[in-house]
Design an enzyme around this catalytic site. Structure first.
Site, PDB file in Angstrom:
ATOM      1  CB  SER A 208      36.124  45.501  14.650  1.00 44.64           C
ATOM      2  OG  SER A 208      37.392  45.882  14.162  1.00 44.64           O
ATOM      3  CG  ASN A 209      37.376  50.070  12.190  1.00 43.12           C
ATOM      4  OD1 ASN A 209      38.201  49.849  11.316  1.00 43.12           O
ATOM      5  ND2 ASN A 209      37.721  50.365  13.444  1.00 43.12           N
ATOM      6  CG  HIS A 210      34.159  48.021   6.933  1.00 42.78           C
ATOM      7  ND1 HIS A 210      33.776  46.709   6.818  1.00 42.78           N
ATOM      8  CD2 HIS A 210      33.020  48.732   7.055  1.00 42.78           C
ATOM      9  CE1 HIS A 210      32.458  46.631   6.871  1.00 42.78           C
ATOM     10  NE2 HIS A 210      31.975  47.843   7.023  1.00 42.78           N
ATOM     11  CB  SER A 211      40.702  49.903   9.308  1.00 41.91           C
ATOM     12  OG  SER A 211      42.077  50.027   9.021  1.00 41.91           O
TER      13      SER A 211
END
Ligand code: C5P
Length: 396
Positions: A208-211
């Site tokens: 995933s990512n930091h959004s």
């Protein structure tokens, strides 16, 4: 547009307080319900009797009435209002608002207010230009306060420059425009994607990512505030669902893509705020992968670019994308604008302080085929208004 609107007018200790009388009179004439809160110094500049007569209600200055101990509830006042307008706003009050000082009823009301807050600064030109005042204004702007810029001209000190409070008619017009926007999207329907997608590796792990999803959720809330119907396709976030939106949880890029394609024909436009994974594991293991010596390679395949996919069948719909860049920002954003067939793209750079993941602020540049507009660091709520303003312009 102001008929029935509940407006608190805050008056602080500036010579421009005399204009607050005209302002209150104009707001009442427009049909607004007005309550006036004054700071103790503000009361020295214009009489409570004048303000009470014009607003048709007793003015509020103290936390309680010393005669009978009756409490003036700033919490109830803050909840009651549709708008809190502080005009004139002195450098002192602005500084206190910027730092959370709460030593009078006007300031406690500010801290309790859930409604939009407007300030019309009034001070001498050097006080206004002072780096500290400008820092305080920048902070207030970042916190979502709307600044009604002072005008240039003759000042009480005899000097001339920027610092004169905006004229009452300008302030009333500012509020009129603000409330007019509120209904500008009724009958319209929008799709918003938000948050980070998660791409499962096995039943336990994912990519995933930091959004945080805050920007997309703010856009969805703003569209609802303007009267639009909104379907929000949300990846992973920990945010409360904004009132009035239809939330569809779409955790993976694939789920988000399928939902977006299904909703697209029925909407007037889409704002693609989600941070969609570009790659997903070729296979999701049905059982938890066991660790071993040495390296682990997980084969990845490309996901579908949802924005680009929608861009292929626009048929008059508005399509807005985001570009979060770390280098060659402008160039990359312009390429995405064309490649995805967007109407405009919202560029934010990770190199800008305050435009980081999870924060409450953002610094954006709106880019379309004709050019670009850069905005200062602002709250994500204010940024959402900028984006929706542009959508409204396009629809007109
Ligand atoms: O190409 P890039 O991922 O930087 O583009 C960002 C924009 O494209 C954002 O608006 C994002 O929501 C959208 N996007 C998408 N589907 C993808 C990748 C990005 O809708 N698979």
């Amino acid at each position: 547009m102001l008929r029935g609107k509940k407006i608190i007018v805050g008056v602080t200790g500036s010579i421009a307080a005399y204009k607050a009388a005209v302002l209150v009179r104009s707001l009442v004439k427009e049909g607004a319900e007005v309550r006036v809160v004054m700071t103790p110094l503000g009361r020295q500049f214009i009489t409570p009797l004048t303000m009470a007569t014009l607003s048709k209600h007793p003015i509020l200055v103290d936390f309680f009435n010393p005669e009978n101990g009756e409490w003036n509830s700033h919490v109830a006042l803050g909840e009651w209002a549709d708008a809190f307008l502080i005009a004139p706003a002195t450098a002192n009050t602005l500084a206190k608002m910027a730092t959370g000082v709460a030593d009078n009823l006007l300031l406690t009301t500010y801290l309790s207010a859930r409604c939009p807050v407007f300030v019309a600064p009034a001070m001498d030109l050097d006080m206004f230009a002072h780096v500290t005042t400008q820092q305080n204004l920048a902070r207030l702007r970042t916190n979502g306060v709307r600044i009604i810029e002072p005008e240039e001209g003759e000042l009480a000190s005899g000097l001339s420059g920027k610092g004169r409070m905006a004229e009452p008619e300008t302030i009333v017009e500012y509020l009129r425009v603000f409330f007019a926007k509120k209904k500008s999207l009724s009958g319209r329907k929008f799709l918003v994607t938000a948050g980070a997608t998660i791409e499962a590796i096995d039943p336990v792990r994912f990519i995933s990512n930091h959004s945080s999803g805050k920007m997309g959720y703010a856009v969805a809330a703003e569209l609802v505030a303007r009267g639009a119907e909104v379907v929000l396709l949300s990846g992973r976030t920990s945010l409360p669902v904004p009132g009035g939106v239809r939330l569809v949880e779409t955790l993976s890029a694939d789920a988000m893509c399928r939902a977006a394609l299904a909703e697209w024909p029925a909407v007037d436009g889409a704002v693609m705020c989600a941070a969609v994974a570009d790659y997903t594991p070729v296979e999701c293991s049905p059982i938890k992968l066991k660790k071993d010596e040495g390296e682990l390679c997980i084969p990845l395949k490309r996901t579908v670019d949802i924005a680009a996919e929608l861009g292929r069948s626009k048929e008059g719909r508005i399509l807005v994308g985001f570009a979060l860049e770390t280098d060659h920002e402008q160039e990359h954003a312009e390429q995405k604008l064309l490649r995805k067939n967007l109407d405009f793209i919202v560029l934010n750079s990770l190199r800008d302080a305050g435009a980081c993941f999870g924060g409450d602020t953002n610094k954006i540049t709106l880019i379309d085929r004709k050019g670009q507009t850069e905005f200062p660091l602002e709250s994500k709520q204010r940024v959402a208004e900028r984006i929706v303003d542009r959508i409204v312009e396009l629809l007109q």
